[in-house]
Design a protein around this motif. Structure first.
Motif, mmCIF file in Angstrom:
data_model
loop_
_atom_site.group_PDB
_atom_site.id
_atom_site.type_symbol
_atom_site.label_atom_id
_atom_site.label_comp_id
_atom_site.label_asym_id
_atom_site.label_seq_id
_atom_site.Cartn_x
_atom_site.Cartn_y
_atom_site.Cartn_z
ATOM 1 N N ALA A 37 -1.745 13.400 -15.209
ATOM 2 C CA ALA A 37 -1.465 14.510 -16.497
ATOM 3 C C ALA A 37 -1.974 13.562 -16.939
ATOM 4 O O ALA A 37 -1.638 13.512 -17.239
ATOM 5 C CB ALA A 37 -0.208 15.724 -16.054
ATOM 6 N N GLN A 38 -3.180 14.193 -17.657
ATOM 7 C CA GLN A 38 -3.297 14.438 -18.776
ATOM 8 C C GLN A 38 -3.602 15.502 -19.458
ATOM 9 O O GLN A 38 -3.753 16.856 -18.992
ATOM 10 C CB GLN A 38 -4.652 13.376 -19.118
ATOM 11 N N GLY A 39 -3.360 15.338 -20.838
ATOM 12 C CA GLY A 39 -3.378 17.139 -21.755
ATOM 13 C C GLY A 39 -4.636 17.422 -21.871
ATOM 14 O O GLY A 39 -4.959 16.937 -22.666
ATOM 15 N N ALA A 40 -5.069 19.068 -21.951
ATOM 16 C CA ALA A 40 -6.107 19.018 -22.382
ATOM 17 C C ALA A 40 -5.905 20.096 -24.063
ATOM 18 O O ALA A 40 -4.953 20.925 -24.103
ATOM 19 C CB ALA A 40 -6.819 20.244 -22.199
ATOM 20 N N ALA A 41 -5.975 19.756 -25.400
ATOM 21 C CA ALA A 41 -5.538 20.312 -26.420
ATOM 22 C C ALA A 41 -6.458 22.341 -26.832
ATOM 23 O O ALA A 41 -7.932 21.976 -26.484
ATOM 24 C CB ALA A 41 -6.082 19.394 -27.585
ATOM 25 N N ALA A 42 -6.310 22.594 -27.323
ATOM 26 C CA ALA A 42 -7.111 23.153 -27.781
ATOM 27 C C ALA A 42 -6.515 24.539 -28.815
ATOM 28 O O ALA A 42 -5.036 24.584 -29.491
ATOM 29 C CB ALA A 42 -7.408 24.754 -25.865
ATOM 30 N N VAL B 282 -3.202 22.918 -31.654
ATOM 31 C CA VAL B 282 -3.145 21.790 -30.832
ATOM 32 C C VAL B 282 -4.662 20.736 -30.866
ATOM 33 O O VAL B 282 -4.891 20.848 -30.216
ATOM 34 C CB VAL B 282 -2.369 22.114 -29.340
ATOM 35 N N GLU B 283 -3.859 19.955 -31.847
ATOM 36 C CA GLU B 283 -4.864 19.115 -32.239
ATOM 37 C C GLU B 283 -5.153 17.587 -30.815
ATOM 38 O O GLU B 283 -6.618 17.781 -29.694
ATOM 39 C CB GLU B 283 -5.056 17.949 -33.243
ATOM 40 N N ARG B 284 -3.959 17.450 -30.580
ATOM 41 C CA ARG B 284 -3.696 16.316 -29.643
ATOM 42 C C ARG B 284 -2.867 16.787 -28.562
ATOM 43 O O ARG B 284 -0.959 16.853 -29.194
ATOM 44 C CB ARG B 284 -3.698 15.327 -30.118
ATOM 45 N N LEU B 285 -2.355 16.236 -27.699
ATOM 46 C CA LEU B 285 -0.926 15.833 -26.291
ATOM 47 C C LEU B 285 -1.426 14.408 -25.780
ATOM 48 O O LEU B 285 -1.916 14.124 -25.819
ATOM 49 C CB LEU B 285 -1.068 16.788 -25.381
ATOM 50 N N ALA C 68 7.388 7.480 -22.469
ATOM 51 C CA ALA C 68 7.907 7.614 -21.065
ATOM 52 C C ALA C 68 9.780 7.671 -22.664
ATOM 53 O O ALA C 68 9.300 6.373 -23.724
ATOM 54 C CB ALA C 68 8.118 6.121 -20.722
ATOM 55 N N LEU C 69 10.910 8.333 -22.375
ATOM 56 C CA LEU C 69 12.090 8.005 -22.910
ATOM 57 C C LEU C 69 12.910 7.460 -21.437
ATOM 58 O O LEU C 69 12.465 6.963 -20.702
ATOM 59 C CB LEU C 69 12.260 9.199 -23.190
ATOM 60 N N GLU C 70 13.832 6.663 -22.047
ATOM 61 C CA GLU C 70 15.002 5.876 -20.717
ATOM 62 C C GLU C 70 15.130 6.645 -19.979
ATOM 63 O O GLU C 70 14.975 6.237 -18.790
ATOM 64 C CB GLU C 70 16.147 5.685 -21.816
ATOM 65 N N ASP C 71 15.510 8.002 -20.613
ATOM 66 C CA ASP C 71 15.273 8.986 -18.763
ATOM 67 C C ASP C 71 14.841 10.123 -18.920
ATOM 68 O O ASP C 71 15.378 11.214 -18.704
ATOM 69 C CB ASP C 71 17.091 9.390 -19.133
ATOM 70 N N GLY C 72 13.631 9.920 -19.421
ATOM 71 C CA GLY C 72 12.465 11.257 -19.169
ATOM 72 C C GLY C 72 11.315 10.906 -20.163
ATOM 73 O O GLY C 72 10.728 10.075 -20.120
ATOM 74 N N LEU C 73 10.541 12.196 -20.255
ATOM 75 C CA LEU C 73 9.495 12.706 -20.845
ATOM 76 C C LEU C 73 9.683 12.782 -22.280
ATOM 77 O O LEU C 73 9.858 14.091 -22.154
ATOM 78 C CB LEU C 73 8.485 13.034 -19.773
ATOM 79 N N ARG C 74 8.591 11.946 -23.255
ATOM 80 C CA ARG C 74 8.358 12.928 -24.088
ATOM 81 C C ARG C 74 7.080 13.051 -24.339
ATOM 82 O O ARG C 74 6.077 12.524 -24.261
ATOM 83 C CB ARG C 74 8.884 11.861 -25.708
ATOM 84 N N ILE C 75 6.901 14.698 -25.013
ATOM 85 C CA ILE C 75 5.724 15.443 -25.096
ATOM 86 C C ILE C 75 5.191 15.956 -27.046
ATOM 87 O O ILE C 75 6.711 16.251 -26.886
ATOM 88 C CB ILE C 75 5.508 16.770 -24.155
ATOM 89 N N VAL C 76 4.164 14.958 -26.444
ATOM 90 C CA VAL C 76 4.085 15.655 -28.198
ATOM 91 C C VAL C 76 2.791 16.059 -28.771
ATOM 92 O O VAL C 76 1.804 16.393 -28.036
ATOM 93 C CB VAL C 76 4.330 14.866 -29.481
ATOM 94 N N LEU C 77 3.234 17.033 -29.324
ATOM 95 C CA LEU C 77 1.739 18.614 -29.827
ATOM 96 C C LEU C 77 1.489 17.836 -31.629
ATOM 97 O O LEU C 77 2.480 18.433 -31.942
ATOM 98 C CB LEU C 77 2.190 19.770 -29.684
ATOM 99 N N ASP C 78 0.052 17.029 -31.413
ATOM 100 C CA ASP C 78 0.110 17.095 -32.652
ATOM 101 C C ASP C 78 -1.310 18.325 -33.403
ATOM 102 O O ASP C 78 -2.104 18.573 -32.732
ATOM 103 C CB ASP C 78 -1.634 15.697 -32.701
ATOM 104 N N LEU C 79 -0.574 19.208 -33.965
ATOM 105 C CA LEU C 79 -0.896 20.076 -34.512
ATOM 106 C C LEU C 79 -1.891 19.967 -35.714
ATOM 107 O O LEU C 79 -1.390 19.055 -36.741
ATOM 108 C CB LEU C 79 0.134 21.076 -35.260
#
Ligand SMILES: [Zn+2]
Length: 447
Positions: A74-79, A82-85, A89-100
């Motif tokens: 999956a890729q993120g679409a910004a709108a 939100v400028e960018r998604l 990868a974290l050691e035990d998961g996923l980090r999602i950053v929304l650049d505003l």
């Protein structure tokens, strides 16, 4: 109480399990849509997920850590705002950053159906996304093309957001003085007064976690502070001790490594019991859990907490004798917000007959609020929160004064200090005239 302890342990284990090796979930999609008022990002997964989030500024970001999840394709679409998604990868998961693009007025996250996280961001006060088309799903190709030159950034002052937390409330009366004065009422009164004083200062935005005699769980108090994007969380209390001679004020910051004194340890235990009084069993006195829930960004927040706490302590010292003349540390639940500098003030000993009388006086409560306000103002006078904004290429280095302008509105518009603006133009006062050309002392730095 043994039963309460057993229940607390069960909750603790459940919470820890949630952060253990969770079942794998894959991100299916990350879609954004925007209207003029708000932007929504929906993160869909193929299985249930556990997550936590926090906000960062300079630049503005919302960070969501999803335990045990992976990005998949999956890729993120910004709108909108939100400028960018971004995904990591974290050691035990996923980090999602929304650049505003700008600081939103508010941020909230909610679990959606069937396995989704919905992020709602309301537009900043002076809408920086006024041109956002309503309900448009931006295709990945529609993302803005990389800028030809490195953006030039300048720091712009923004309002200081303070969340005031009057301790206890409703069925949890807190400590009760020898003649019946209740901590919850003292805390609310001082909290309201502190709000009034801070709001009378330019550049402060203040919120109370409760503005009436109601019960608010400790976790909700933290959530209010984080959703408000608080620069400071101040929890207000009144101390109590078996020995009625104990007196004076103390200021606490969070400790993950144990309390600074036996009294601090006992006090944290009593204040943390608020949720049990209210019948809610969330407890996290356990240090392991605290470590799991806390983010490294807390180090910076803790440093700021200690600084603010010592200034507040100094203000309180002007009022009367301090119980402890240094900032104390203890594991209070309400202080466990990873990214918000937080302090807890024990204004006086309600168990001390003399101090109970003082706390019962509106004049004295006002004096306490004024002492707190002066310490807080002192800190933010020095460390004014700023956000970085991009200066458009070829930004004017000069400005011609138009009707209606004042020196301070010009300073604010271009993100320059008022003093710097005066100096650059050899102005003595704030008098400017229409048509006058001002030099703008914009200091720029490449990202
Ligand atoms: Zn209390």
């Amino acid at each position: 109480m043994r039963r309460a302890r057993l229940r607390a342990c069960a909750v603790l284990l459940a919470l820890l399990a949630a952060w253990g090796p969770a079942q794998a979930a894959t991100l299916l999609s990350a879609a954004s849509q925007a209207s003029a008022e708000r932007t929504e990002v929906e993160l869909r997964f193929d299985a249930p997920v556990q997550w936590r989030w926090f906000r960062l500024d300079g630049p503005e970001r919302v960070v969501i850590d999803v335990s045990g999840a992976a990005q998949g394709g999956a890729q993120g679409a910004a709108a909108g705002i939100v400028e960018r998604l971004r995904f990591g990868a974290l050691e035990d998961g996923l980090r999602i950053v929304l650049d505003l693009e700008a600081a939103p007025e508010s941020v909230s996250l909610a679990a959606g159906e069937p396995h989704a996280i919905t992020v709602r961001l309301s537009a900043p006060p002076q809408s920086a996304v006024a041109s956002a088309p309503p309900a448009v799903l931006a295709a990945p190709e529609a993302q803005p093309a990389p800028r030809p030159t490195a953006p030039v950034m300048t720091a712009v002052a923004r309002p200081v957001v303070v969340v005031i937390d009057p301790g206890h409330g409703g069925k949890d009366s807190g400590a009760v003085g020898p003649s019946g004065l209740m901590e919850k009422n003292v805390a609310l009164s001082i909290g309201r007064e502190l709000k009034r004083l801070l709001e009378a200062q330019a550049g402060f935005r203040v919120r109370l976690t409760r503005d009436s005699d109601t019960f608010v769980p400790l976790r909700d108090r933290i959530r209010i502070a984080r959703e408000a994007g608080a620069d400071l969380f101040v929890s207000i209390h009144a101390d109590a001790f078996d020995d009625r001679r104990a007196h004076g004020s103390s200021v606490y910051v969070l400790s993950n490594r144990g309390a600074s004194s036996e009294h601090a340890r006992l006090l944290a235990r009593r204040e943390n019991e608020a949720d049990l009084v209210g019948g809610i069993e969330i407890q996290d006195r356990d240090e392991t859990l605290a470590a799991v829930l806390l983010d490294i960004s807390q180090n910076a927040a803790l440093e700021a907490s200690v600084d603010i706490a010592s200034r507040v302590l100094q203000g309180m010292g002007g009022l009367g004798r301090l119980h402890k003349s240094t900032v104390q540390r203890a594991g209070f639940v309400v202080l466990k917000s990873p990214d918000v500098p937080s302090i807890l003030v024990e204004t006086a000993f309600i168990s001390n007959p003399r101090e109970e009388r003082q706390l019962g006086s509106a004049r004295h409560r006002q004096r306490i609020a004024a002492a707190l306000a002066s310490g807080i103002e002192d800190y933010f006078h020095q460390y004014r929160p700023a956000r970085l904004v991009e200066v458009p290429a070829g930004a004017p280095q000069e400005y011609t004064v138009r009707a209606g302008d004042t020196l301070s509105t010009i300073a604010e518009r271009f993100g320059v200090g008022l003093d710097a603006l005066r100096t650059a133009n050899a102005l003595r006062g704030d008098v400017i005239r229409v048509g006058q050309t001002l030099r703008l002392p914009i200091t720029t730095a490449a990202r």
